[in-house]
Design an enzyme around this catalytic site. Structure first.
Site, short mmCIF file in Angstrom:
data_model
loop_
_atom_site.label_atom_id
_atom_site.label_comp_id
_atom_site.label_asym_id
_atom_site.label_seq_id
_atom_site.Cartn_x
_atom_site.Cartn_y
_atom_site.Cartn_z
N HIS B 83 2.72 75.42 -31.21
CA HIS B 83 3.07 74.78 -29.94
C HIS B 83 2.98 73.26 -30.01
CE1 HIS B 83 2.51 78.52 -27.19
NE2 HIS B 83 3.77 78.30 -27.48
N HIS B 86 -0.16 71.44 -29.90
CA HIS B 86 -1.11 71.67 -30.98
C HIS B 86 -0.62 71.15 -32.33
CE1 HIS B 86 -4.06 74.28 -28.90
NE2 HIS B 86 -3.05 74.38 -28.06
N HIS B 168 -2.13 85.02 -28.85
CA HIS B 168 -1.37 83.88 -28.32
C HIS B 168 0.11 83.86 -28.72
CE1 HIS B 168 -1.06 80.26 -26.08
NE2 HIS B 168 -0.66 79.56 -27.11
N HIS B 406 -3.42 83.24 -22.79
CA HIS B 406 -4.67 82.53 -22.97
C HIS B 406 -5.76 83.48 -22.49
CE1 HIS B 406 -3.19 78.50 -23.90
NE2 HIS B 406 -2.20 78.74 -23.07
#
Lengths: 739, 694
Positions: B83, B86, B168, B406
């Site tokens: 992502h 990140h 995730h 999450h």
């Protein structure tokens, strides 16, 4: 003090038989590899059968028959019940290899050593690990850590490291240090000074390995030469191991050259194999994963290779020159054997062997020099029964069934007689016990059998047959019927269920044709006929075995320089050769045990643990040397609060110790260093280095082995009194650390 | 030699070593969501977890606070998943800073990372100065990124780390780092709930000492997956049944695949919907399908079994949509479009044209970052500002159904209770949510043994770990296990964070290092008589033994048990010795002596001296020197009655035995000083102890 380690070969020493070794680490028995050959010779498993029940864990190294072939049989027949550890590809491709073996065998014989279910069961509980995953064994093996590492040779191929109390036992067979198209080279050389190394001497005498490029060129030239004159090329291959490399070479070459000759990959499981291999990119070479990461090109999306799972498809293929990769490599069974027999007498054809055939197989016979002109082969075929035979078979089956029923009823009669007595004493006569119903059938004689079917039988306590009766009692309390809230919970899984169930079995995706073959219960028989095949086609053997050659093996072992070395899996000559070499050059403890001979390779290393006190450590000055740091310590033993030995700084002055020079001087490197400093250097005779005009420098004593296993180096520097002398001495000192 | 150099440097070493302090500093995602980047330092090893960009900012402002650290000191950089928040500042960090450590991520993450960032660069319409990196930087960064497989243990500079499945998104990992036995778990974004294609996050086998954990969901509890999916499909079903359009603004990768799987399956089960098109407008997601099809090993068993029959990622009811121009807005439809935050692009265009019709619906399928339009409309304002600056009424229904994967409060607290880490550091959550989570976690861990910290960006959390250094003594040194008070001397070899002590001659056995001896032979022209040399040497050195060379029968001398002096020929002598500092010194002095003899030949007069007498004289000289030096150091030094020296300093009296070096005094400080001084004086007067080699 050291961890006790014993090695007992069960199969595959002093010959090329399948591999199977028992390694016991502090009483925990590992069976490393569980191989069989293409002939499925049960005599090879005798040693295994004696110890199978004592095995605590099985480790598998490569997905081929030689390394895991006996697993289903051992699980089924020999009482092997330990958990199996393997990498994902070894598990998956090993399973497919066994399917292929079974189906090939079943075609040509009444193969009954194991069934597909046995294969599934054997592979169902394999614990899958990734490379370098340190797996802490549970239960009895507490304290032992196992980890597979890259071995090369085959996809997922592993060398195993078993660690206990900081001591390593490494099992490395059939590794390949050379990087290949689809595989990385082994990481064996990253292990240094393990307590025990178990390795094979298979290639110890094999030295002239051709360079990869040249070999590939010869390989492709040979193939295209035969194709161009209209011949067919057969490559007898394994099911899911080395064949992957060959497929990639051909695929690559075909797309570069734009060849239109078809390539067929024919095994019973070829399409599943490639489907799985496509999802194993993580396990392949850096270049393959890189090409996928950057351009999403999956190397195993084969554009030029047609995957076939039965021979008819090949027969229906358009005529003309073609390349066929078919299993088994040994030509003992499988499609390759059939094709060989068909093609052998046409001199335009080529049979190209890419690995040494197993001992005593047709492939091995054809690889002998000079190749035989004729070979006698027994061709067997499974044909459906027809006509009289079919009738005879059906009658026989019926007779068997009847006999069976009769026998069962007799047995049951006996049983029920006994059980009746106990039933009379039963405290709950009204309870319907469906478990005993079967027995009851017999008690009333076979006459009832046709009338009574399952669930429609009298309870044993009743005199006459009656309908089954289940008392649907429900509990009540003051609020009404007691309900079970769980019955009303909306099940999360409901939505998944459909998907979960389709193909949820281990074999996952078997080809339809294969599946139909498996389910084919039509009566059939095997017919054999012996025929003599004239071998007029070309026979070529090239080395695509993907194993390190003798020289690399030696330097690899020297680099690893284990404290103790166990040699397995090679003909006596090679074993002896490598043993002598290692004894002379690498380590004094080399063992080459016979079958069922247990060698104790417990390290005689003394060791104890101490805590290093802060006070001591703050006074230690480390010097960096490579990836480790060294320092001299003088200390006094004390105790910590937790009653552990700890090292404290000396109370008084430490007695001076003999200075130690630490470092590894390579004369050649030093020469370069000197010339970079502007000193004239050249090699003089006898390994001496002439520095400047007068000073000579040489290593004396036993010639240092790589890895420094032979002891401290001795360096002699001599020369007349002059400035150069002191200068060179200073340079020499700069290569060492003085402690 | 070694010991004297240590004693010299002793004072330079700080008494308390800073190695035991462990510092964790969020450079991003500290009390915020976005630009995840957490710095950790322990015993000289520096690790960076994640390297994200804040989606709500642009340019340099979106970066984590890299200025706080020196990138060149970072040993390892670990990326948990692909992502933007990140991984997106990775090309910048790799190409535009001094960072030269190693970067690791999982295979799937790496494959998607490239596609995602290339797309990000293309899509983000910022000025050239604001561009943090370009496509070339991404391609270059690909060469530096190394891959790690789940559970594979990698060691870099003594830092051991491995990763666990995190749920995730595809390829998401939780990293466990082990430095000298202290374990730190960084969860990244994780979910403990198995969904349609991903496995739930694993529970690590080992409990970490520090757990750096995300807190996106705070104290919220997720609805069960089943109910969420039902709400989702119900909203869509009823909207399209009424002739409305459904907009699902979603991030291109990750959750979008999950939603598509749900939709495709729902459509397959409801033939009445089959005439209503589902579009998914993301060329990027299309490109990534190959990745999803390949790394099935990272997914759950369900998908792997489905894969066995047909590829579940080949959708039967979903059509790709490249741009709004290809889209004919004629009737009910379902469109999943990027970007997820409705900042710009296709999802915003569709939103603008659909937002005022109350038949339409917009489903926000996951967590939205503060500052994006998607976040704003969750609160259902009356009006929204369109892209062209006008305002329009917001009539469409807005549903927030979180598929964000999450961990929710229940998952987080059970996860932490299973692991029981003594230190918990919350990151990746809004400040308020985080505080609530912290308070609630405090009630879960009431025993007070658990520290829960919520550092802000650039705020360091310090912890101290009393890591014991354990060494293994092996080989000859370990033959006898020593008792208290015994001495242990040997070479200490440190590799990574493991220590071994061994005898020098076994160094090559237990390590890759080896020792060496250097033998030196030097020839000096000398034409005089060999006896002269012998005589001279005897005058200077304590020990000179004469012998004859066995081979040549020539005379030889062994000086100080170290250096052999041999007469090679009439005109040459040779010196041979084994190198070490003392022998070198002895040989140097012999060389000097021999050269001087050569020069002074005529002056040489052989003195007849009594050896015993000279010994006595020597002794006297030594005593004199010692006395003089002691006087210079302590002042009042007298010879006592019993042959001991009496030293008085400031009224304290000490007695020193000249032979043994023993000191008697009531004042311990003085005693120690005299003892050390005397030792040094002695070693200065007699620098080369004869027994040094023993």
């Amino acid at each position: 003090m050291g961890t006790s380690v014993q090695v007992t070969p069960l199969c595959g020493v002093y010959n090329e038989n399948p591999l199977s070794y028992l390694v016991s680490v502090d009483g925990f028995n590992f069976l490393i590899d569980c191989g069989w050959n293409d002939l499925f010779d049960t005599s090879l498993l005798e040693a295994l059968s004696r110890v199978a029940s004592t095995i605590d864990a099985v480790l598998l190294s490569h997905p081929d028959t030689l390394h895991l072939g006996a697993l289903p049989y051992a699980m089924k027949q020999l009482g092997l019940s330990a958990p199996v550890y393997a990498t994902e590809p070894v598990h998956r491709l090993g399973l497919l290899t066994m399917y292929d073996q079974f189906l090939s065998r079943k075609q040509v014989s009444d193969f009954d050593l194991f069934t597909l279910d046995d294969i599934d069961n054997a592979f169902q509980n394999v614990i899958r690990l990734t490379y370098s995953q340190n797996y802490h064994l549970p239960g009895k093996g507490e304290g032992i850590v196992i980890a597979p590492h890259v071995a090369g040779h085959m996809l997922g191929g592993s060398i195993w490291r078993i660690t206990k109390d900081g001591e390593d036992v490494i099992y490395a067979v059939d590794y390949n240090h050379r990087k290949e198209r689809h595989l990385n080279g082994t990481v064996l050389q990253s292990f240094v000074r393990p307590a025990v190394l178990i390795t094979d001497a298979y290639h110890a005498l094999y030295t002239n390995q051709t360079a990869r490029q040249q070999r590939d060129k010869e390989f492709l030239d040979t193939i295209s030469k035969h194709l161009e004159v209209g011949g067919n090329v057969l490559l007898p291959v394994d099911t899911a191991g080395r064949v992957l490399e060959l497929l990639l070479i051909l695929e690559q070459h075909w797309s570069q050259r734009g060849f239109s000759f078809p390539i067929y990959f024919l095994t019973y499981v070829s399409s599943s194999t490639i489907d799985y291999v496509k999802s194993f990119l993580e396990w392949m070479s850096d270049s393959i994963s890189k090409s996928f990461e950057t351009s999403r090109d999956n190397a195993f999306l084969l554009r030029h290779v047609t995957l076939l799972i039965n021979k008819t498809d090949l027969d229906n293929a358009p005529p003309g020159p073609k390349v066929v990769l078919a299993s088994m490599g040994s030509l003992e069974a499988g499609f390759a054997r059939d094709i060989f027999v068909e093609w052998a007498n046409d001199p335009r054809n080529l049979v190209l062997f890419t690995e040494t055939g197993q001992f005593g197989t047709l492939a091995r016979m054809l690889q002998s020099a000079p190749p035989p002109k004729f070979v006698k082969v027994t061709m067997s075929k499974r044909v459906p029964l027809a006509g009289e035979e079919l009738i005879a078979y059906e009658e026989e089956q019926n007779r068997l069934k009847r006999e069976e029923a009769l026998r069962a009823s007799l047995v049951k009669e006996e049983e029920t007689k006994a059980s009746h007595g106990s039933d009379d004493n039963s405290s709950e006569p009204m309870v319907i016990d469906t478990k005993t119903t079967r027995d009851v059938v017999g008690s009333h004689g076979p006459a009832y059998k046709d009338i009574l079917i399952d669930g429609f039988v009298p309870p044993s306590s009743s005199v006459a047959p009656m309908f089954p009766f289940f008392d649907n009692a429900c509990e009540w309390d003051e609020f009404g019927e007691v309900i079970n809230p769980d019955d009303y919970v909306i099940k999360d899984e409901d939505m998944d269920r459909g998907a979960m169930h389709t193909g949820g079995d281990v074999d996952g995706r078997l080809d339809e044709a294969t599946a139909s073959l498996m389910l084919d219960t039509r009566p059939s028989k095997v017919i054999s006929n012996e025929l003599i095949v004239t071998v007029s086609c070309s026979l070529v053997k090239m080395d695509y075995e993907g194993r390190s050659d003798g020289r690399s093996i030696k330097s690899m072992i020297a680099h690893v320089s284990p404290l103790k070395l166990v040699l397995v899996h090679a003909i006596a000559e090679a074993t002896e050769h490598l043993k002598q070499h290692c004894l002379n050059n690498i380590c004094p403890h080399v063992y080459a045990p016979q079958i069922e001979e247990t060698v104790d390779v417990t390290s005689d290393l003394c060791a104890y643990k101490v805590q290093l006190s802060e006070k001591l450590m703050s006074n230690v000055i480390f010097k960096k040397l490579g990836d480790s740091e060294v320092a001299w310590v003088d200390s006094e033993v004390g105790k910590t609060e937790s009653d552990m030995r700890s090292l404290q700084p000396m109370a008084g002055a430490a007695s001076p110790h003999k200075p130690v020079l630490v470092g590894d001087l390579k004369i050649a490197d030093f020469k370069q260093f000197l010339s970079s400093k502007g000193v004239q250097v050249e090699f003089a005779g006898g390994g001496a280095l002439r520095c400047g005009e007068y000073v000579t420098l040489r290593k004396v004593g036993p010639t240092g082995q790589k890895g420094g296993a032979s002891g401290p180096q001795q360096i002699l520097i001599e020369g007349p009194l002059c400035e150069d002398y002191y200068k060179i001495r200073d340079y020499l000192y700069s290569q060492f650390y003085l402690l | 030699m070694a010991s004297s150099s240590t004693s010299l440097k002793r004072r330079e070493q700080p008494t308390t070593r800073d190695g035991d302090q462990l510092i964790v500093t969020p450079l991003g995602a500290g009390s915020e969501v976005g630009r995840s980047c957490v710095y950790m330092s322990f015993r000289g090893k520096n690790i960076l977890f994640d390297c994200g960009i804040h989606p709500a900012y642009s340019g340099m402002a979106a970066l984590p606070y890299f200025d706080e650290i020196d990138p060149s000191t970072i040993d390892v950089l670990l990326i948990t998943h692909f992502h933007i928040d990140h991984a997106a500042s990775l090309p910048y960090f790799l190409e535009k800073t001094t960072f030269n450590g190693r970067v690791f991520m999982t295979h799937a993450t790496k494959a998607i990372y490239k596609l995602l960032l290339t797309d990000y660069v293309k899509v983000s319409k910022v000025s050239v100065e604001d561009m943090l990196f370009d496509e070339q930087d991404i391609n270059k960064s690909m060469d530096k990124i190394e891959v790690i497989d789940f559970h594979q243990t990698v060691e870099v500079n003594g830092i051991k780390f491995w990763c666990y499945t995190a749920g995730h998104v595809l390829g998401a990992a939780m990293f466990m780092v082990d430095i000298a036995g202290v374990r730190i778990l960084y969860t990244g974004d994780y979910s403990r709930e198995e969904d349609r294609h991903l496995r739930a996050a694993e529970l690590p086998q080992f409990s970490p000492d520090i757990c750096i954990i995300e807190s996106t969901s705070g104290v919220q509890l997720h609805q069960s997956r089943h109910i969420r999916e039902k709400r989702f499909t119900d909203v869509i079903h009823s909207t399209v049944a009424q002739g409305g359009r459904v907009l699902i603004p979603a991030f291109a990768l990750g959750r979008a695949q999950e939603l598509l799987l749900i939709l495709d399956e729902y459509w397959a089960n409801h033939p009445d919907l089959n005439n209503i098109p589902i579009y998914y407008a993301s060329p990027l997601a299309k490109k990534c399908m190959a990745v999803y099809q390949t790394y099935i090993l990272s997914m759950n068993d369900r998908i792997r079994n489905q894969f066995a029959n047909s590829n579940p990622f080949v959708f039967k009811h979903i059509l790709p949509l490249n741009s709004i121009d290809d889209f004919s807005d004629v009737g009910p439809c379902v469109v999943m479009a990027t970007p997820g935050g409705l900042q710009s692009g296709l999802s915003r265009q569709l939103f603008d044209s659909w937002c005022s019709d109350k038949k339409n619906a917009c489903i926000i399928p996951g967590y939205m970052v503060e500052g994006t339009l998607a976040k704003t409309i969750i609160n259902e304002p009356k009006e929204v500002t369109l892209m062209n600056g006008l305002t329009a009424p917001l009539n469409m229904q807005v549903h927030y159904i979180s598929f964000s994967a999450h961990a929710d409060y229940a998952q987080t607290s059970t996860f932490l209770k299973e692991l029981m880490p003594p230190n918990i550091i919350l990151v990746h959550g809004e400040a308020n949510e985080m505080m609530r989570l912290k308070q609630k976690l405090f009630t879960e861990f009431p025993d007070g043994n658990t520290r829960i910290m919520t550092p802000k960006n650039c705020e360091s959390v310090e912890m101290y770990f009393n890591s014991e250094k354990l060494a293994k003594t092996i080989g000859r040194l370990a033959e006898k296990t020593p008792d208290v008070g015994d001495s242990v001397s040997g070479i200490l070899v440190k590799k990574g964070f493991t220590y071994q002590i061994m005898a020098p001659d076994e160094l090559h056995v237990f390590s890759q290092l080896s020792t060496a001896t250097v033998t030196q032979r030097i020839t000096i022209p000398f034409a005089g008589a060999f006896g002269v040399i012998k005589h001279r040497l005897e005058k200077i050195f304590e020990s000179v033994e004469s012998s004859t060379d066995e081979e040549s029968g020539l005379p030889a001398l062994k000086v100080h048990e170290r250096v052999t002096v041999k007469q090679e020929s009439e005109k040459h002598i040779s010196l041979q010795w084994s190198s070490d500092p003392i022998s070198d010194m002895v040989s140097d002095s012999i060389v000097a002596l021999v050269l001087n003899i050569s020069r002074e030949v005529p002056k040489i007069v052989v003195e007849e001296e009594d050896a015993v007498k000279s010994e006595e004289e020597n002794g006297k000289k030594v005593e004199k020197v010692i006395y003089a030096l002691l006087v210079s150091l302590f002042g009042d030094v007298k010879l006592g009655e019993n042959g001991k020296l009496v030293i008085r300093v400031d009224g304290n009296v000490a007695q020193l035995d000249k032979e043994s070096g023993e000191v008697e005094s009531e004042h311990s400080g003085l005693k120690e000083r005299i003892r050390v001084a005397f030792e040094r004086i002695r070693s200065a007067v007699k620098p080369i102890p004869l027994s040094a080699s023993s």
